[in-house]
Design a protein around this motif. Structure first.
Motif, PDB file in Angstrom:
ATOM      1  N   GLU A  73       0.830  -1.046  -0.065  1.00 26.64           N
ATOM      2  CA  GLU A  73       0.078   0.030   0.013  1.00 26.64           C
ATOM      3  C   GLU A  73       1.039   1.077   0.041  1.00 26.64           C
ATOM      4  O   GLU A  73       2.138   1.178   0.311  1.00 26.64           O
ATOM      5  CB  GLU A  73      -0.968   0.213   1.195  1.00 26.64           C
ATOM      6  N   GLU A  96      -2.803  15.239   8.439  1.00 25.89           N
ATOM      7  CA  GLU A  96      -3.837  15.671   7.555  1.00 25.89           C
ATOM      8  C   GLU A  96      -3.196  15.923   6.114  1.00 25.89           C
ATOM      9  O   GLU A  96      -3.894  15.242   5.213  1.00 25.89           O
ATOM     10  CB  GLU A  96      -4.563  16.707   8.018  1.00 25.89           C
ATOM     11  N   ILE A  99      -1.970  12.611   4.586  1.00 26.27           N
ATOM     12  CA  ILE A  99      -3.092  11.663   3.912  1.00 26.27           C
ATOM     13  C   ILE A  99      -3.569  12.473   2.730  1.00 26.27           C
ATOM     14  O   ILE A  99      -3.854  11.767   1.755  1.00 26.27           O
ATOM     15  CB  ILE A  99      -3.864  11.597   5.013  1.00 26.27           C
ATOM     16  N   GLU A 100      -3.950  13.558   2.760  1.00 27.03           N
ATOM     17  CA  GLU A 100      -4.447  14.236   1.483  1.00 27.03           C
ATOM     18  C   GLU A 100      -3.842  13.796   0.131  1.00 27.03           C
ATOM     19  O   GLU A 100      -3.943  13.492  -0.668  1.00 27.03           O
ATOM     20  CB  GLU A 100      -4.651  15.550   1.826  1.00 27.03           C
ATOM     21  N   VAL A 103      -3.551  10.338  -0.812  1.00 23.82           N
ATOM     22  CA  VAL A 103      -4.728  10.183  -1.805  1.00 23.82           C
ATOM     23  C   VAL A 103      -4.771  10.587  -3.196  1.00 23.82           C
ATOM     24  O   VAL A 103      -5.053   9.954  -3.937  1.00 23.82           O
ATOM     25  CB  VAL A 103      -6.231  10.588  -0.788  1.00 23.82           C
ATOM     26  N   LYS A 109      -6.501   4.116  -1.722  1.00 24.98           N
ATOM     27  CA  LYS A 109      -7.660   3.658  -0.834  1.00 24.98           C
ATOM     28  C   LYS A 109      -7.276   3.149   0.633  1.00 24.98           C
ATOM     29  O   LYS A 109      -7.939   3.166   1.481  1.00 24.98           O
ATOM     30  CB  LYS A 109      -8.371   2.371  -1.565  1.00 24.98           C
ATOM     31  N   CYS A 110      -6.055   2.587   0.561  1.00 26.01           N
ATOM     32  CA  CYS A 110      -5.347   2.424   1.924  1.00 26.01           C
ATOM     33  C   CYS A 110      -4.152   2.986   2.002  1.00 26.01           C
ATOM     34  O   CYS A 110      -3.286   3.032   1.077  1.00 26.01           O
ATOM     35  CB  CYS A 110      -5.265   0.819   2.045  1.00 26.01           C
ATOM     36  N   ILE A 111      -3.873   3.238   3.592  1.00 26.76           N
ATOM     37  CA  ILE A 111      -2.453   3.857   3.711  1.00 26.76           C
ATOM     38  C   ILE A 111      -1.861   3.129   4.783  1.00 26.76           C
ATOM     39  O   ILE A 111      -2.700   2.833   5.676  1.00 26.76           O
ATOM     40  CB  ILE A 111      -2.405   5.420   4.304  1.00 26.76           C
ATOM     41  N   ARG A 147      -5.134   2.496   7.502  1.00 25.69           N
ATOM     42  CA  ARG A 147      -6.099   3.455   7.267  1.00 25.69           C
ATOM     43  C   ARG A 147      -6.892   3.197   5.975  1.00 25.69           C
ATOM     44  O   ARG A 147      -6.183   3.043   4.781  1.00 25.69           O
ATOM     45  CB  ARG A 147      -5.663   4.936   7.234  1.00 25.69           C
ATOM     46  N   ILE A 148      -7.972   2.837   5.817  1.00 24.46           N
ATOM     47  CA  ILE A 148      -8.942   2.470   4.709  1.00 24.46           C
ATOM     48  C   ILE A 148      -9.884   3.478   4.377  1.00 24.46           C
ATOM     49  O   ILE A 148     -10.640   4.326   5.357  1.00 24.46           O
ATOM     50  CB  ILE A 148      -9.539   1.167   4.865  1.00 24.46           C
ATOM     51  N   GLN A 149      -9.773   4.287   3.177  1.00 26.63           N
ATOM     52  CA  GLN A 149     -10.769   5.422   2.847  1.00 26.63           C
ATOM     53  C   GLN A 149     -12.113   5.091   3.085  1.00 26.63           C
ATOM     54  O   GLN A 149     -12.590   3.937   2.531  1.00 26.63           O
ATOM     55  CB  GLN A 149     -10.555   5.684   1.487  1.00 26.63           C
TER      56      GLN A 149
END
Length: 149
Positions: A73, A96, A99-100, A103, A109-111, A147-149
């Motif tokens: 991932e 934040e 993550i942005e 994406v 979709k996953c981090i 982390r899943i979106q």
């Protein structure tokens, strides 16, 4: 505090930016945490680097790694706030933004991250969940989180 946020691929970094990144990572991950490890791991070359500067001082930093570099991932790593900037919410903004960027850049979709155990609650606040048992990395307790979106 007037922070300037910069996001660059490795080859776009100036020598001063790279020096500031390595200096801060050394200050915290090696000296403050008393951990001798190989910080220069070749992953920087493929990563994108998110930095927050105040004037010429690096206040916060992390790297965003494409899928297949650290994990299958997309990943975020080397998350760090300078000791002189802690307690001001910069770490929250840093994550934040990271993550942005993950994406947007990688349609993530996953981090997945490898987090120091003591930061588990911090990362849970961003939707990360523990996915591994505790393991030692360079003598420090870590866990994998997703982390899943």
């Amino acid at each position: 505090m007037n922070l300037i946020w910069i996001y660059k691929a490795f080859d776009e970094l100036t020598t001063r930016e790279l020096y500031a990144i390595l200096q801060l990572r050394n200050e915290v991950f090696v000296v403050e945490q008393n951990c001798v490890y190989e910080d220069i791991d070749n992953k920087d070359l493929e990563s994108f680097h998110l930095m927050a500067f105040e004037d010429d001082r690096l206040a916060a930093y992390c790297r965003v790694l494409p899928p297949g570099i650290s994990y299958e991932e997309t990943s975020i790593g080397r998350v760090i706030t300078s000791p002189s900037y802690r307690g001001k919410g910069i770490g929250v903004t840093l994550l934040e933004r990271a993550i942005e960027k993950a994406v947007i850049a990688f349609a993530a979709k996953c981090i997945k991250i490898g987090a120091q155990l003591y930061l588990k609650k911090f990362y849970e606040g961003f939707g990360f969940v523990q996915t591994s048992e505790v393991y030692l990395e360079d003598g420090i307790e870590h866990i994998e989180m997703l982390r899943i979106q």
